[in-house]
Design a protein around this motif. Structure first.
Motif, PDB file in Angstrom:
ATOM      1  N   CYS A 128      31.928 -74.601  -9.918  1.00  0.00           N
ATOM      2  CA  CYS A 128      31.061 -73.479 -10.250  1.00  0.00           C
ATOM      3  C   CYS A 128      29.734 -74.078 -10.696  1.00  0.00           C
TER       4      CYS A 128
ATOM      5  N   CYS B 268      31.053 -69.829  -7.548  1.00  0.00           N
ATOM      6  CA  CYS B 268      32.107 -70.827  -7.552  1.00  0.00           C
ATOM      7  C   CYS B 268      32.643 -71.026  -6.154  1.00  0.00           C
TER       8      CYS B 268
ATOM      9  N   ASN C 261      35.633 -71.567  -5.759  1.00  0.00           N
ATOM     10  CA  ASN C 261      37.063 -71.212  -5.845  1.00  0.00           C
ATOM     11  C   ASN C 261      37.235 -69.907  -5.076  1.00  0.00           C
ATOM     12  N   ASN C 262      38.447 -69.569  -4.801  1.00  0.00           N
ATOM     13  CA  ASN C 262      38.717 -68.307  -4.119  1.00  0.00           C
ATOM     14  C   ASN C 262      40.117 -67.861  -4.482  1.00  0.00           C
ATOM     15  N   SER C 263      40.574 -66.838  -3.871  1.00  0.00           N
ATOM     16  CA  SER C 263      41.788 -66.203  -4.388  1.00  0.00           C
ATOM     17  C   SER C 263      43.084 -66.882  -3.953  1.00  0.00           C
TER      18      SER C 263
ATOM     19  N   SER D  55      44.284 -72.423  -6.088  1.00  0.00           N
ATOM     20  CA  SER D  55      42.892 -72.859  -6.144  1.00  0.00           C
ATOM     21  C   SER D  55      42.720 -73.780  -7.361  1.00  0.00           C
TER      22      SER D  55
ATOM     23  N   PHE E 146      40.772 -73.788  -9.654  1.00  0.00           N
ATOM     24  CA  PHE E 146      40.385 -73.122 -10.901  1.00  0.00           C
ATOM     25  C   PHE E 146      41.581 -72.837 -11.815  1.00  0.00           C
TER      26      PHE E 146
END
Ligand SMILES: *[C@@H]1O[C@H](CO)[C@@H](O)[C@H](O)[C@H]1NC(C)=O
Ligand SMILES: *[C@@H]1O[C@H](CO)[C@@H](O)[C@H](O)[C@H]1NC(C)=O
Ligand SMILES: *[C@@H]1O[C@H](CO)[C@@H](O)[C@H](O)[C@H]1NC(C)=O
Length: 280
Positions: free
Chosen positions: A221, A228, A230-232, A236, A238
């Protein structure tokens, strides 16, 4: 025929563009120190730092990151590197800085480097752990990674976790999570303390000393945009933590390669270890 060739060239350049997108030193970093001794080569795919009698060199990221999974491949100073220190770390700078450190302390030819790690939160560090490596870090590039998310910080070497600093802020232990950090790296002379506590000095007849970097990759991020990578997807970075094989690997490293742990240094903490030492 000519059209066909153009099309092929176009496709090829699109592919190489994609391959570079992960890490181009021209795009992602600036040389901050020792210009001339630090070089970005090979169209941004390789960066080298060097140290000579006059001075060292260093670079930092253009962006600041607030959480990320950050990988860098590094090949350390070969031969007699005693007295030299190669740093690779994240820092927010300032007096209440957060910082996540890798430092590589050089040694005589054939003697082991020390990989030194530390975590600072709001200006407070004193959380050193040191390791030997299970390979010669000067023969080839190896991947040094920092996974930093709201759950914790995991230091890894070639995908093997070596250290886990959990977020225990709910128990009153400060954790780096509000200050964006830059990525920094430097190569400098620390012969006063680096090798066997300063007993072995830098051999300047071996200068210049050089460390090399490639394949920087960050899923992160960035504070500027708040965006970010990141994703769902469920796993991930995160929300990643150590899985059971990771816990086994870290035990293996700590049993066989850890040479210093602040949490067992009773002389240093006569009135009791820092609180995170008892809840890890
Ligand atoms: C250098 O080698 C000596 C002797 O093997 C070792 O005690 C030391 O930990 C090594 N590393 C550094 C950075 O001093
Ligand atoms: C999610 O992130 C991964 C890793 O960067 C990427 O490979 C994947 O394409 C992303 N998925 C979506 C739906 O954006
Ligand atoms: C992605 O990162 C942001 C933090 O900036 C967070 O709020 C969000 O929950 C994250 N998404 C996932 C799927 O982890």
């Amino acid at each position: 025929m000519k059209k066909m060739l153009h099309l092929i060239l176009l496709i090829l350049s699109a592919f190489s563009g994609a391959a570079l997108a992960g890490g181009n030193f021209n795009q992602d970093f600036v040389i901050t120190w020792g210009e001339g001794r630090a070089k970005i080569l090979d169209d941004g795919k390789l960066l080298t730092l060097s140290l000579d009698k006059a001075s060292g060199s260093g670079f930092r990221s253009k962006k600041q990151y607030l959480f990320g999974k950050i990988d860098m491949q590094i090949k350390l100073v070969a031969g007699n590197s005693a007295g030299t220190v190669t740093t690779y770390y994240l820092s927010s700078l300032g007096s209440n800085h957060d910082e996540i450190d890798f430092e590589f302390l050089g040694n005589l030819t054939g003697e082991p480097y020390i990989l030194h790690t530390n975590v600072f939160a709001q200006g407070k560090g004193n959380r050193e752990q040191q390791f030997y490596l299970w390979f010669d870090p000067t023969k080839d590039f190896h991947t040094y990674s920092i996974l930093w998310n709201p759950l914790g910080i995991i230091f890894s070497v070639d995908g093997t976790p070596i250290r886990h600093f959990k977020n225990h802020e709910s128990k009153g232990i400060s954790y780096p999570q509000n200050q964006p950090m830059w990525i920094f790296s430097s190569l400098w002379d620390a012969e006063d303390w680096a090798t066997r506590g300063g007993l072995v000095k830098t051999d300047w007849t071996q200068a210049p000393f050089t460390a090399s970097y490639k394949n920087f990759n960050a899923l992160a991020c960035t504070s500027a945009s708040g965006s970010c990578s990141n994703n769902s997807s469920a796993n991930s970075w995160f929300s990643q933590s150590l899985d059971n094989p990771g816990i086994e690997r870290i035990k293996w490293v700590q049993k066989n390669y850890m040479i210093y742990n602040y949490c067992t240094d009773a002389k240093r903490f006569p009135s009791g270890f820092p609180p995170e030492c008892s809840i890890i």
